[in-house]
Design an enzyme around this catalytic site. Sequence first.
Site, short mmCIF file in Angstrom:
data_model
loop_
_atom_site.label_atom_id
_atom_site.label_comp_id
_atom_site.label_asym_id
_atom_site.label_seq_id
_atom_site.Cartn_x
_atom_site.Cartn_y
_atom_site.Cartn_z
N ASN A 1 50.18 -29.42 -4.21
CA ASN A 1 49.37 -30.28 -5.07
C ASN A 1 48.91 -29.63 -6.38
OD1 ASN A 1 49.68 -32.43 -3.29
ND2 ASN A 1 47.90 -31.82 -2.09
N ASN B 1 50.61 -34.84 -4.90
CA ASN B 1 50.06 -36.05 -4.30
C ASN B 1 49.97 -37.10 -5.40
OD1 ASN B 1 48.35 -38.07 -3.22
ND2 ASN B 1 47.45 -36.57 -1.82
N PRO B 2 50.57 -38.29 -5.21
CA PRO B 2 50.53 -39.32 -6.26
C PRO B 2 49.13 -39.65 -6.76
CG PRO B 2 52.15 -39.91 -4.63
CD PRO B 2 51.42 -38.70 -4.08
N SER B 3 48.11 -39.45 -5.92
CA SER B 3 46.74 -39.72 -6.36
C SER B 3 46.34 -38.80 -7.51
CB SER B 3 45.76 -39.57 -5.20
OG SER B 3 45.72 -38.23 -4.73
N SER C 1 48.21 -33.61 6.74
CA SER C 1 47.86 -32.91 5.51
C SER C 1 49.13 -32.40 4.84
CB SER C 1 46.92 -31.75 5.79
OG SER C 1 47.63 -30.69 6.42
N THR C 2 49.07 -32.23 3.53
CA THR C 2 50.21 -31.68 2.80
C THR C 2 50.56 -30.29 3.33
OG1 THR C 2 49.59 -32.90 0.81
CG2 THR C 2 51.09 -31.05 0.52
N GLY C 3 49.54 -29.50 3.66
CA GLY C 3 49.77 -28.16 4.16
C GLY C 3 50.61 -28.13 5.42
N HIS D 1 42.50 -36.67 7.54
CA HIS D 1 43.24 -35.62 8.24
C HIS D 1 42.47 -35.14 9.47
CE1 HIS D 1 45.66 -35.68 4.70
NE2 HIS D 1 44.77 -35.06 3.93
#
Length: 247
Positions: free
Chosen positions: A63, A85-87, A171-173, A219
């Site tokens: 991110n 992240n698109p946000s 989560s991205t992680g 998450h």
Amino acid sequence: MSYEVESKKEIPIKENIFHMFPASQPFVEYPYNQCAVVGNGGILNNSLCGAEIDKSDFVFRCNLPPITGNISKDVGSKTNLVTINPSIIIQKYGNLKEKKAIFLEDIATYGDAFLLLPAFSYRANTGSSFKVYYTLKESKARQKVLFFHPKYLKHLDLFWRTKGVTAYRLSTGLMIASIALELCENVKLYGFWPFSKTVEDTPINHHYYDNKLPKRGFHQMPKEYSQMLQLHMKGILQLQFSKCEIA
């Protein structure tokens, strides 16, 4: 709730998207020997892990974190793949309208890295992800855009559900750690520490660059971290808990 890719309703896409996809396997040196997955945890501050991270064959980041300036001694600067992240595109860069130049300036710090986006995870993410692709193409940027395959997202979600991680979304992680285990022989995780204090009981920020907490309910960080600890104990990956040793 799992990803919309599991829905029988197709995400409406009016344009021909196939020209966006890589024509061949983008990871030319796969499998990589030593990989670093750099999380954004505050435990990275004063860790002096930068040199060790930069020695890795492939470095994953999450991110669009800051990596320039004095912080690089702790987090490194080498980046082979960074998620977006698109946000972030919407909130920080105004959906690449008036802040397009700032976005291009920021991603330039990542060199030739791949930018990985979840374009097909939720309908709300598709447009912003496509904008990143076209912005880079129009500006002839060095970075290349990759999208998660929708079936991969679905199966990754289903796999972690069998392990008890049943959050609204992963989560991205955890997603990037999972990818690293598929692409690399040896994986080491840095900056993965979902606690407010170190093992020495020293207070730390949530991120190494700010103390902004995640939204509640999205998450399941304790369950995710429990899974990472189990992988660490089994020798499947390594978790860096403290300062790195300087050679």
